[in-house]
Design a protein around this motif. Structure first.
Motif, PDB file in Angstrom:
ATOM      1  N   MET A  64      -3.728  -5.191  -6.105  1.00 44.15           N
ATOM      2  CA  MET A  64      -5.119  -5.000  -6.483  1.00 44.15           C
ATOM      3  C   MET A  64      -5.613  -6.160  -7.356  1.00 44.15           C
ATOM      4  SD  MET A  64      -6.666  -1.613  -8.368  1.00 44.15           S
ATOM      5  CE  MET A  64      -5.918  -0.498  -7.195  1.00 44.15           C
ATOM      6  N   VAL A  65      -4.814  -6.508  -8.368  1.00 40.12           N
ATOM      7  CA  VAL A  65      -5.179  -7.602  -9.287  1.00 40.12           C
ATOM      8  C   VAL A  65      -5.188  -8.932  -8.548  1.00 40.12           C
ATOM      9  CG1 VAL A  65      -4.414  -8.880 -11.332  1.00 40.12           C
ATOM     10  CG2 VAL A  65      -4.434  -6.377 -11.355  1.00 40.12           C
ATOM     11  N   GLU A  66      -4.184  -9.152  -7.718  1.00 41.62           N
ATOM     12  CA  GLU A  66      -4.121 -10.396  -6.954  1.00 41.62           C
ATOM     13  C   GLU A  66      -5.337 -10.534  -6.035  1.00 41.62           C
ATOM     14  OE1 GLU A  66      -0.221 -12.012  -5.431  1.00 41.62           O
ATOM     15  OE2 GLU A  66      -1.197 -11.455  -3.542  1.00 41.62           O
ATOM     16  N   GLY A  95     -10.123   0.503  -4.114  1.00 44.22           N
ATOM     17  CA  GLY A  95      -8.746   0.940  -3.925  1.00 44.22           C
ATOM     18  C   GLY A  95      -8.257   0.752  -2.499  1.00 44.22           C
ATOM     19  N   SER A  96      -9.100   1.053  -1.532  1.00 43.53           N
ATOM     20  CA  SER A  96      -8.733   0.914  -0.121  1.00 43.53           C
ATOM     21  C   SER A  96      -8.564  -0.542   0.279  1.00 43.53           C
ATOM     22  CB  SER A  96      -9.792   1.560   0.771  1.00 43.53           C
ATOM     23  OG  SER A  96      -9.886   2.924   0.496  1.00 43.53           O
ATOM     24  N   ARG A  97      -9.490  -1.369  -0.158  1.00 43.78           N
ATOM     25  CA  ARG A  97      -9.382  -2.789   0.180  1.00 43.78           C
ATOM     26  C   ARG A  97      -8.145  -3.415  -0.449  1.00 43.78           C
ATOM     27  NH1 ARG A  97     -14.138  -5.387   2.386  1.00 43.78           N
ATOM     28  NH2 ARG A  97     -15.901  -3.973   2.391  1.00 43.78           N
ATOM     29  N   GLY A 141      -2.612  -5.698   0.382  1.00 39.39           N
ATOM     30  CA  GLY A 141      -1.164  -5.782   0.220  1.00 39.39           C
ATOM     31  C   GLY A 141      -0.422  -5.658   1.535  1.00 39.39           C
ATOM     32  N   ILE A 142      -0.871  -4.750   2.377  1.00 41.62           N
ATOM     33  CA  ILE A 142      -0.221  -4.519   3.664  1.00 41.62           C
ATOM     34  C   ILE A 142      -0.423  -5.709   4.599  1.00 41.62           C
ATOM     35  CG2 ILE A 142      -0.305  -3.068   5.745  1.00 41.62           C
ATOM     36  CD1 ILE A 142      -0.985  -0.734   3.714  1.00 41.62           C
ATOM     37  N   TYR A 168      -9.507 -11.514   5.388  1.00 42.45           N
ATOM     38  CA  TYR A 168      -9.447 -10.452   6.392  1.00 42.45           C
ATOM     39  C   TYR A 168      -9.971  -9.137   5.831  1.00 42.45           C
ATOM     40  CZ  TYR A 168      -7.693  -7.221   9.869  1.00 42.45           C
ATOM     41  OH  TYR A 168      -7.614  -6.229  10.819  1.00 42.45           O
ATOM     42  N   VAL A 169      -9.494  -8.769   4.660  1.00 40.32           N
ATOM     43  CA  VAL A 169      -9.873  -7.482   4.071  1.00 40.32           C
ATOM     44  C   VAL A 169     -11.354  -7.463   3.686  1.00 40.32           C
ATOM     45  CG1 VAL A 169      -9.464  -5.951   2.105  1.00 40.32           C
ATOM     46  CG2 VAL A 169      -7.537  -6.912   3.367  1.00 40.32           C
TER      47      VAL A 169
END
Length: 169
Positions: free
Chosen positions: A61-63, A116-118, A123-124, A146-147
Motif C-alpha cells: 500500500m505504501v509503496e 485498499g483494493s488498488r 501487490g499481486i 496497470y492498477v
C-alpha cells in the motif's frame, strides 16, 4: 475484474480477485487504508514507512502510494477528516437525515475501499510481473500504471460515483 480477466484469463483473474477481496475485507484492509492515508495526508512519511514494515499488504500500500498511485484517488487521502466532519454533522444521534450526509458516508467508504483494493491489486500484479522476469523497479512502475488504469473513477458522470459506492457497499 473484467480488465484483469481480459489480461490474465478468467481462472487467474478469479484467483487474483479472491486474494484482493481477502486482503481488503478479511485482512482489515479498509482500516489499514484509512490509517495509511491519514499518515500520508499529515506528512508522517517516516511513521507510514515504519508501519509498512509490520505487514506485507501495508508495505504494498505504501509503496503504491509513494510510486504515484495516489493521483487517481486524491479524495481518499482525507478519509479521517471526512469521517470526523460527518461525525460532527450527525451529532449525538449518529443518524443521517439528509441525502448529503448519506452521500458523504458512501464517498468515505468508497474511497477506503478503492485505496485498499488498488493497493492489494498492486501487490499481486507486481509479484506476477517480477515472476515474468521484470526487475523489482520495473515491476513497481508497470504495476502502478496497470492498477491506476483498472478503473478511472474520475469519469463517472453526475451520479456515477454515488452509484458505484452503493454497488460496492
Amino acid at each position: 475484474a473484467f480488465t484483469m480477466g481480459a489480461d490474465f484469463g478468467p481462472v487467474e483473474s478469479a484467483r487474483m480477485i479472491s486474494k484482493i477481496t481477502s486482503k481488503v475485507v478479511a485482512g482489515g484492509g479498509l482500516f489499514k487504508a484509512m490509517k495509511v492515508a491519514n499518515m500520508y495526508e499529515n506528512g508522517n512519511i517516516a511513521q507510514m514507512k515504519a508501519y509498512a514494515k509490520s505487514d506485507p499488504y501495508v508495505a504494498d500500500m505504501v509503496e503504491y502510494l509513494l510510486e504515484g498511485g495516489q493521483v487517481s484517488y486524491t479524495e481518499s487521502l482525507s478519509l479521517k477528516d471526512k469521517l470526523k466532519e460527518l461525525d460532527k454533522e450527525l451529532g449525538r444521534s449518529k443518524t443521517m437525515r439528509t441525502y448529503d450526509q448519506f452521500e458523504k458516508y458512501v464517498d468515505v467508504w468508497n474511497n477506503m475501499f478503492e485505496f485498499g483494493s488498488r493497493a492489494a491489486a498492486y501487490g499481486i500484479v507486481k509479484k506476477r510481473l517480477e515472476k515474468q522476469g521484470l526487475t523489482p523497479e520495473q515491476a513497481k512502475v508497470r504495476a502502478t500504471a496497470y492498477v491506476k488504469n483498472l478503473a478511472n473513477f474520475e469519469q463517472v458522470g453526475e451520479h456515477g460515483k454515488l452509484m458505484g459506492g452503493l454497488f460496492m457497499f
